[in-house]
Design a protein around this motif. Structure first.
Motif, mmCIF file in Angstrom:
data_model
loop_
_atom_site.group_PDB
_atom_site.id
_atom_site.type_symbol
_atom_site.label_atom_id
_atom_site.label_comp_id
_atom_site.label_asym_id
_atom_site.label_seq_id
_atom_site.Cartn_x
_atom_site.Cartn_y
_atom_site.Cartn_z
ATOM 1 N N HIS A 196 0.814 -1.224 0.000
ATOM 2 C CA HIS A 196 0.000 0.000 0.000
ATOM 3 C C HIS A 196 0.847 1.274 0.000
ATOM 4 C CE1 HIS A 196 -3.392 2.558 0.736
ATOM 5 N NE2 HIS A 196 -2.747 3.106 1.749
ATOM 6 N N ALA A 197 1.871 1.299 0.842
ATOM 7 C CA ALA A 197 2.707 2.510 0.962
ATOM 8 C C ALA A 197 3.400 2.825 -0.360
ATOM 9 C CB ALA A 197 3.739 2.320 2.062
ATOM 10 N N GLU A 199 -17.489 2.133 -4.669
ATOM 11 C CA GLU A 199 -17.847 1.206 -3.567
ATOM 12 C C GLU A 199 -17.484 -0.221 -3.954
ATOM 13 O OE1 GLU A 199 -20.029 3.072 -5.184
ATOM 14 O OE2 GLU A 199 -20.474 4.660 -3.746
ATOM 15 N N VAL A 200 -17.742 -0.573 -5.202
ATOM 16 C CA VAL A 200 -17.477 -1.941 -5.669
ATOM 17 C C VAL A 200 -15.972 -2.206 -5.673
ATOM 18 C CG1 VAL A 200 -17.685 -3.517 -7.643
ATOM 19 C CG2 VAL A 200 -19.561 -1.961 -7.086
ATOM 20 N N ARG A 201 -15.205 -1.218 -6.121
ATOM 21 C CA ARG A 201 -13.742 -1.385 -6.163
ATOM 22 C C ARG A 201 -13.166 -1.493 -4.754
ATOM 23 N NH1 ARG A 201 -11.485 3.188 -8.497
ATOM 24 N NH2 ARG A 201 -13.393 4.325 -8.881
ATOM 25 N N ALA A 202 -13.698 -0.681 -3.842
ATOM 26 C CA ALA A 202 -13.221 -0.747 -2.450
ATOM 27 C C ALA A 202 -13.578 -2.100 -1.848
ATOM 28 C CB ALA A 202 -13.845 0.382 -1.642
ATOM 29 N N ARG A 203 -14.768 -2.582 -2.137
ATOM 30 C CA ARG A 203 -15.217 -3.882 -1.603
ATOM 31 C C ARG A 203 -14.312 -5.007 -2.121
ATOM 32 N NH1 ARG A 203 -17.719 -5.659 2.498
ATOM 33 N NH2 ARG A 203 -18.985 -3.785 2.326
ATOM 34 N N ARG A 204 -13.932 -4.947 -3.404
ATOM 35 C CA ARG A 204 -13.058 -5.984 -3.977
ATOM 36 C C ARG A 204 -11.698 -5.980 -3.290
ATOM 37 N NH1 ARG A 204 -14.288 -4.762 -10.210
ATOM 38 N NH2 ARG A 204 -16.333 -5.748 -10.340
ATOM 39 N N ARG A 205 -11.152 -4.775 -3.102
ATOM 40 C CA ARG A 205 -9.844 -4.665 -2.461
ATOM 41 C C ARG A 205 -9.926 -5.187 -1.028
ATOM 42 N NH1 ARG A 205 -5.771 -0.640 -4.638
ATOM 43 N NH2 ARG A 205 -5.651 -2.373 -6.098
ATOM 44 N N TYR A 206 -11.008 -4.835 -0.339
ATOM 45 C CA TYR A 206 -11.227 -5.266 1.045
ATOM 46 C C TYR A 206 -11.290 -6.804 1.110
ATOM 47 C CZ TYR A 206 -13.948 -5.804 5.403
ATOM 48 O OH TYR A 206 -14.396 -6.181 6.640
ATOM 49 N N ASP A 207 -12.085 -7.385 0.230
ATOM 50 C CA ASP A 207 -12.218 -8.851 0.214
ATOM 51 C C ASP A 207 -10.879 -9.537 -0.087
ATOM 52 O OD1 ASP A 207 -14.870 -8.595 0.793
ATOM 53 O OD2 ASP A 207 -15.570 -8.902 -1.270
ATOM 54 N N ASP A 240 -9.886 -2.367 7.038
ATOM 55 C CA ASP A 240 -11.016 -1.547 7.455
ATOM 56 C C ASP A 240 -11.656 -0.979 6.184
ATOM 57 O OD1 ASP A 240 -12.680 0.089 9.183
ATOM 58 O OD2 ASP A 240 -11.465 1.758 8.453
ATOM 59 N N PHE A 241 -12.931 -1.336 5.963
ATOM 60 C CA PHE A 241 -13.571 -0.956 4.700
ATOM 61 C C PHE A 241 -13.573 0.563 4.481
ATOM 62 C CE2 PHE A 241 -17.146 0.422 2.127
ATOM 63 C CZ PHE A 241 -16.878 -0.257 0.945
ATOM 64 N N ASP A 242 -13.915 1.321 5.521
ATOM 65 C CA ASP A 242 -14.018 2.783 5.352
ATOM 66 C C ASP A 242 -12.689 3.413 4.953
ATOM 67 O OD1 ASP A 242 -16.671 2.715 5.872
ATOM 68 O OD2 ASP A 242 -16.453 3.090 8.021
ATOM 69 N N THR A 243 -11.591 2.892 5.530
ATOM 70 C CA THR A 243 -10.268 3.419 5.175
ATOM 71 C C THR A 243 -9.972 3.119 3.709
ATOM 72 O OG1 THR A 243 -9.575 2.881 7.416
ATOM 73 C CG2 THR A 243 -7.823 3.399 5.850
ATOM 74 N N ILE A 244 -10.276 1.897 3.287
ATOM 75 C CA ILE A 244 -10.006 1.509 1.895
ATOM 76 C C ILE A 244 -10.860 2.337 0.928
ATOM 77 C CG2 ILE A 244 -10.192 -0.397 0.225
ATOM 78 C CD1 ILE A 244 -9.493 -2.266 2.548
ATOM 79 N N PHE A 245 -12.119 2.540 1.293
ATOM 80 C CA PHE A 245 -13.027 3.321 0.450
ATOM 81 C C PHE A 245 -12.504 4.761 0.302
ATOM 82 C CE2 PHE A 245 -17.598 5.107 0.019
ATOM 83 C CZ PHE A 245 -17.520 5.031 -1.356
ATOM 84 N N ALA A 246 -12.062 5.331 1.415
ATOM 85 C CA ALA A 246 -11.513 6.698 1.380
ATOM 86 C C ALA A 246 -10.262 6.745 0.500
ATOM 87 C CB ALA A 246 -11.185 7.165 2.798
ATOM 88 N N ASP A 247 -9.420 5.701 0.598
ATOM 89 C CA ASP A 247 -8.201 5.600 -0.224
ATOM 90 C C ASP A 247 -8.520 5.541 -1.713
ATOM 91 O OD1 ASP A 247 -6.294 5.574 1.657
ATOM 92 O OD2 ASP A 247 -5.784 3.445 1.482
#
Ligand code: DC
Length: 211
Positions: free
Chosen positions: A77-78, A136-144, A154-161
């Motif tokens: 990520h970094a 939202e879909v892209r964040a959900r995929r990354r989260y999964d 953390d879903f919210d952090t990923i979504f914000a990213d």
């Protein structure tokens, strides 16, 4: 004559998986250009050099070896964050685009994915795809994906990213992310990778017949 398939789109839209699948099926070379920005950023981080000095970053970009790009190391990520910062620098882009264009000459064909392939790197590519999906879909995929690899997320952090990365990629002055005028749009929000591949194949096969 070689045959180039240019694939662009935002982070986590599925373009990496789709590009690898296409390259494998058609027997073409594949270059994920995001890895070239990531390798430049990692080299700077490893050397303890600043990420905001364009001449220093250009020097690193000129040294990137396209044959030594290791996705498992570069996907951190970094490194992605650092990559999106240096990707706004015109001198860095010039150096990497030159190497990417040389790659595009390989026979019998290439699949090149990134943010500016259809617009800047290979504007004459006979096939251009713009692969996207709702944030939202892209964040959900990354989260999964992260959970599946046994790590915490953390879903919210990923979504914000995801939204921040979009703003940076679409908002920069040099080569912003946008579909080429002649790109085929593939929205994968409600599409499996298999369905996206089928749709892409129809477009590629039609272009190969014309070639
Ligand atoms: O696709 P990726 O997450 O590996 O890309 C990392 C960063 O590199 C991304 O924030 C934007 C930049 N990039 C770019 O500016 N142009 C490209 N052709 C590919 C990636």
């Amino acid at each position: 004559m070689t045959f180039t398939i240019a694939i662009d789109g935002p982070a986590a839209a599925g373009k990496g998986t789709l590009s690898r699948r296409i390259a494998q099926t058609y027997g073409y070379h594949h270059l994920d250009t995001g890895l070239t920005y990531r390798a430049t950023a990692k080299a700077l981080l490893d050397a303890g050099l600043p990420l905001d000095d364009e001449a220093v970053a250009e020097g690193m970009a000129l040294k990137v070896d396209l044959s030594g790009l290791d996705r498992s190391v570069l996907s951190a990520h970094a490194i992605g964050e650092a990559a999106s910062k240096i990707a706004v620098m015109p001198a860095v882009r010039r150096a990497l685009v030159e190497a990417q264009r040389a790659f595009a000459e390989r026979e019998p064909g290439t699949v090149i994915d990134g943010r500016d392939i259809g617009t800047v790197v290979c504007p004459d590519a006979p096939v251009k795809l713009y692969v996207t999906a709702a944030p939202e879909v892209r964040a959900r995929r990354r989260y999964d994906e992260i959970l599946a690899s046994g790590k915490e997320a953390d879903f919210d952090t990923i979504f914000a990213d995801v939204k921040l990365r979009d703003e940076r990629d679409m908002g920069r002055a040099d080569s912003p992310l946008k579909p080429a005028a002649d790109a085929h749009l593939l929205d994968t929000s409600e599409m499996s990778i298999e369905a996206a591949f089928e749709a892409a194949s129809v477009i590629i096969d039609a272009a190969l017949k014309k070639d």
